[in-house]
Scaffold this motif. Structure first.
Motif, PDB file in Angstrom:
ATOM      1  N   GLN A 125       0.774  -1.174  -0.128  1.00  0.00           N
ATOM      2  CA  GLN A 125       0.063   0.036   0.153  1.00  0.00           C
ATOM      3  C   GLN A 125       0.688   1.246   0.085  1.00  0.00           C
ATOM      4  O   GLN A 125       0.615   2.317  -0.614  1.00  0.00           O
ATOM      5  CB  GLN A 125      -0.960  -0.055   1.307  1.00  0.00           C
ATOM      6  CG  GLN A 125      -2.106  -1.041   1.051  1.00  0.00           C
ATOM      7  CD  GLN A 125      -3.015  -0.796   2.349  1.00  0.00           C
ATOM      8  OE1 GLN A 125      -2.383  -0.730   3.409  1.00  0.00           O
ATOM      9  NE2 GLN A 125      -4.224  -0.945   2.093  1.00  0.00           N
ATOM     10  N   LEU A 126       1.944   1.357   0.651  1.00  0.00           N
ATOM     11  CA  LEU A 126       2.965   2.264   0.895  1.00  0.00           C
ATOM     12  C   LEU A 126       3.489   2.439  -0.653  1.00  0.00           C
ATOM     13  O   LEU A 126       3.643   3.680  -1.100  1.00  0.00           O
ATOM     14  CB  LEU A 126       4.060   2.091   1.830  1.00  0.00           C
ATOM     15  CG  LEU A 126       5.150   3.412   2.114  1.00  0.00           C
ATOM     16  CD1 LEU A 126       4.662   4.475   2.458  1.00  0.00           C
ATOM     17  CD2 LEU A 126       6.104   2.673   2.868  1.00  0.00           C
ATOM     18  N   ASN A 127       3.650   1.416  -1.183  1.00  0.00           N
ATOM     19  CA  ASN A 127       4.403   1.519  -2.639  1.00  0.00           C
ATOM     20  C   ASN A 127       3.260   2.230  -3.616  1.00  0.00           C
ATOM     21  O   ASN A 127       3.573   3.261  -4.369  1.00  0.00           O
ATOM     22  CB  ASN A 127       4.713   0.279  -3.336  1.00  0.00           C
ATOM     23  CG  ASN A 127       6.283  -0.268  -2.597  1.00  0.00           C
ATOM     24  OD1 ASN A 127       7.070   0.647  -2.007  1.00  0.00           O
ATOM     25  ND2 ASN A 127       6.613  -1.353  -2.703  1.00  0.00           N
ATOM     26  N   ALA A 128       2.272   2.026  -3.374  1.00  0.00           N
ATOM     27  CA  ALA A 128       0.965   2.046  -4.215  1.00  0.00           C
ATOM     28  C   ALA A 128       0.618   3.768  -4.032  1.00  0.00           C
ATOM     29  O   ALA A 128       0.582   4.594  -5.036  1.00  0.00           O
ATOM     30  CB  ALA A 128      -0.178   1.322  -4.134  1.00  0.00           C
ATOM     31  N   SER A 129       0.863   4.207  -2.901  1.00  0.00           N
ATOM     32  CA  SER A 129       0.431   5.598  -2.667  1.00  0.00           C
ATOM     33  C   SER A 129       1.587   6.257  -2.897  1.00  0.00           C
ATOM     34  O   SER A 129       1.432   7.573  -3.726  1.00  0.00           O
ATOM     35  CB  SER A 129       0.211   5.774  -1.054  1.00  0.00           C
ATOM     36  OG  SER A 129       1.344   5.483  -0.461  1.00  0.00           O
ATOM     37  N   GLN A 130       2.906   5.849  -3.106  1.00  0.00           N
ATOM     38  CA  GLN A 130       4.044   6.608  -3.248  1.00  0.00           C
ATOM     39  C   GLN A 130       3.879   6.829  -5.022  1.00  0.00           C
ATOM     40  O   GLN A 130       4.510   7.838  -5.525  1.00  0.00           O
ATOM     41  CB  GLN A 130       5.392   5.956  -3.068  1.00  0.00           C
ATOM     42  CG  GLN A 130       5.719   6.013  -1.445  1.00  0.00           C
ATOM     43  CD  GLN A 130       6.940   5.412  -1.248  1.00  0.00           C
ATOM     44  OE1 GLN A 130       7.147   4.377  -1.882  1.00  0.00           O
ATOM     45  NE2 GLN A 130       7.680   5.770  -0.172  1.00  0.00           N
ATOM     46  N   ILE A 131       3.376   5.742  -5.669  1.00  0.00           N
ATOM     47  CA  ILE A 131       3.555   5.988  -6.947  1.00  0.00           C
ATOM     48  C   ILE A 131       2.316   6.786  -7.665  1.00  0.00           C
ATOM     49  O   ILE A 131       2.446   7.674  -8.479  1.00  0.00           O
ATOM     50  CB  ILE A 131       2.961   4.443  -7.750  1.00  0.00           C
ATOM     51  CG1 ILE A 131       4.118   3.530  -7.619  1.00  0.00           C
ATOM     52  CG2 ILE A 131       2.613   4.519  -9.143  1.00  0.00           C
ATOM     53  CD1 ILE A 131       3.960   2.112  -7.819  1.00  0.00           C
ATOM     54  N   LYS A 132       1.186   6.963  -6.398  1.00  0.00           N
ATOM     55  CA  LYS A 132       0.295   7.931  -6.825  1.00  0.00           C
ATOM     56  C   LYS A 132       0.661   9.480  -6.765  1.00  0.00           C
ATOM     57  O   LYS A 132       0.200  10.153  -7.409  1.00  0.00           O
ATOM     58  CB  LYS A 132      -1.070   7.555  -5.931  1.00  0.00           C
ATOM     59  CG  LYS A 132      -2.022   6.520  -6.406  1.00  0.00           C
ATOM     60  CD  LYS A 132      -3.054   6.421  -5.565  1.00  0.00           C
ATOM     61  CE  LYS A 132      -3.818   5.024  -5.876  1.00  0.00           C
ATOM     62  NZ  LYS A 132      -4.927   4.952  -5.020  1.00  0.00           N
ATOM     63  N   VAL A 133       1.456   9.727  -5.521  1.00  0.00           N
ATOM     64  CA  VAL A 133       2.114  10.723  -5.596  1.00  0.00           C
ATOM     65  C   VAL A 133       2.925  11.166  -6.650  1.00  0.00           C
ATOM     66  O   VAL A 133       3.116  12.462  -7.155  1.00  0.00           O
ATOM     67  CB  VAL A 133       3.161  11.057  -4.049  1.00  0.00           C
ATOM     68  CG1 VAL A 133       3.605  12.101  -3.788  1.00  0.00           C
ATOM     69  CG2 VAL A 133       1.823  10.777  -2.758  1.00  0.00           C
ATOM     70  N   LEU A 134       3.734  10.180  -6.994  1.00  0.00           N
ATOM     71  CA  LEU A 134       4.717  10.706  -8.172  1.00  0.00           C
ATOM     72  C   LEU A 134       3.902  10.997  -9.462  1.00  0.00           C
ATOM     73  O   LEU A 134       4.432  11.826 -10.159  1.00  0.00           O
ATOM     74  CB  LEU A 134       5.691   9.416  -8.269  1.00  0.00           C
ATOM     75  CG  LEU A 134       6.830   9.248  -7.229  1.00  0.00           C
ATOM     76  CD1 LEU A 134       7.469   7.982  -7.503  1.00  0.00           C
ATOM     77  CD2 LEU A 134       7.785  10.508  -7.094  1.00  0.00           C
ATOM     78  N   GLN A 135       2.831  10.171  -9.686  1.00  0.00           N
ATOM     79  CA  GLN A 135       2.233  10.402 -10.945  1.00  0.00           C
ATOM     80  C   GLN A 135       1.633  11.883 -10.870  1.00  0.00           C
ATOM     81  O   GLN A 135       1.515  12.483 -11.910  1.00  0.00           O
ATOM     82  CB  GLN A 135       1.024   9.444 -10.993  1.00  0.00           C
ATOM     83  CG  GLN A 135       1.569   7.942 -11.459  1.00  0.00           C
ATOM     84  CD  GLN A 135       0.367   6.969 -11.510  1.00  0.00           C
ATOM     85  OE1 GLN A 135      -0.501   6.966 -10.799  1.00  0.00           O
ATOM     86  NE2 GLN A 135       0.769   5.969 -12.366  1.00  0.00           N
ATOM     87  N   ALA A 136       0.989  12.243  -9.588  1.00  0.00           N
ATOM     88  CA  ALA A 136       0.433  13.524  -9.344  1.00  0.00           C
ATOM     89  C   ALA A 136       1.446  14.680  -9.367  1.00  0.00           C
ATOM     90  O   ALA A 136       1.178  15.587 -10.421  1.00  0.00           O
ATOM     91  CB  ALA A 136      -0.255  13.698  -7.998  1.00  0.00           C
ATOM     92  N   GLN A 137       2.668  14.606  -9.042  1.00  0.00           N
ATOM     93  CA  GLN A 137       3.766  15.272  -9.181  1.00  0.00           C
ATOM     94  C   GLN A 137       4.156  15.424 -10.939  1.00  0.00           C
ATOM     95  O   GLN A 137       4.272  16.716 -11.280  1.00  0.00           O
ATOM     96  CB  GLN A 137       5.051  14.942  -8.469  1.00  0.00           C
ATOM     97  CG  GLN A 137       4.761  15.160  -6.984  1.00  0.00           C
ATOM     98  CD  GLN A 137       6.042  14.664  -6.189  1.00  0.00           C
ATOM     99  OE1 GLN A 137       6.594  13.745  -6.463  1.00  0.00           O
ATOM    100  NE2 GLN A 137       6.305  14.976  -4.945  1.00  0.00           N
TER     101      GLN A 137
END
Length: 105
Positions: A2-14
Motif C-alpha cells: 500500500q505504501l508503494n502504491a501511494s508513493q506511485i500515486k504521489v509521483l504520478q500527481a507530481q
C-alpha cells in the motif's frame, strides 16, 4: 504494498503537475516572443543568468537564427551586467558560427 502504491500515486500527481506547468510555460513563451521589448529583456536576462552559472572567461553562445541580430545587439550589455554581478571582468562571448550558416540557408 500500500505504501508503494501511494508513493506511485504521489509521483504520478507530481508528474502531472510538472507536465501541466511545462505546457503553460511553453504557451507563455510564445506570447513573450511576440512582444519585442519583453522578449529582448528576457533574452538578455537569460544570457546573464547563463554567464553567472558558467562563470567562464570565454563562452560560446548558440541561439535561434531568428534571434541572431537581437542577441548580438545585447551581448556587450549582458557581459557588463554579468561582470557587475559577479565582480569579474566581462567575458568574451562568441556567437556560434553554425547559427550564421543556418541563417543564410
Amino acid at each position: 504494498m500500500q505504501l508503494n502504491a501511494s508513493q506511485i500515486k504521489v509521483l504520478q500527481a507530481q508528474d502531472d503537475i510538472v507536465n501541466s506547468m511545462k505546457e503553460a510555460v511553453s504557451k507563455e513563451l510564445l506570447n513573450v516572443s511576440r512582444d519585442h521589448h519583453v522578449y529582448k529583456r528576457f533574452l538578455k536576462d537569460l544570457i546573464v543568468q547563463s554567464l553567472l552559472r558558467l562563470k567562464k572567461p570565454t563562452v560560446l553562445l548558440r541561439c535561434r537564427g531568428d534571434d541572431l541580430q537581437l542577441v548580438q545587439s545585447m551581448l556587450d550589455s549582458a557581459a557588463r551586467d554579468y561582470s557587475k554581478k559577479a565582480n569579474v571582468h566581462p567575458p568574451q562571448i562568441i556567437v556560434d558560427n553554425i547559427v550564421h550558416l543556418m541563417c543564410m540557408e
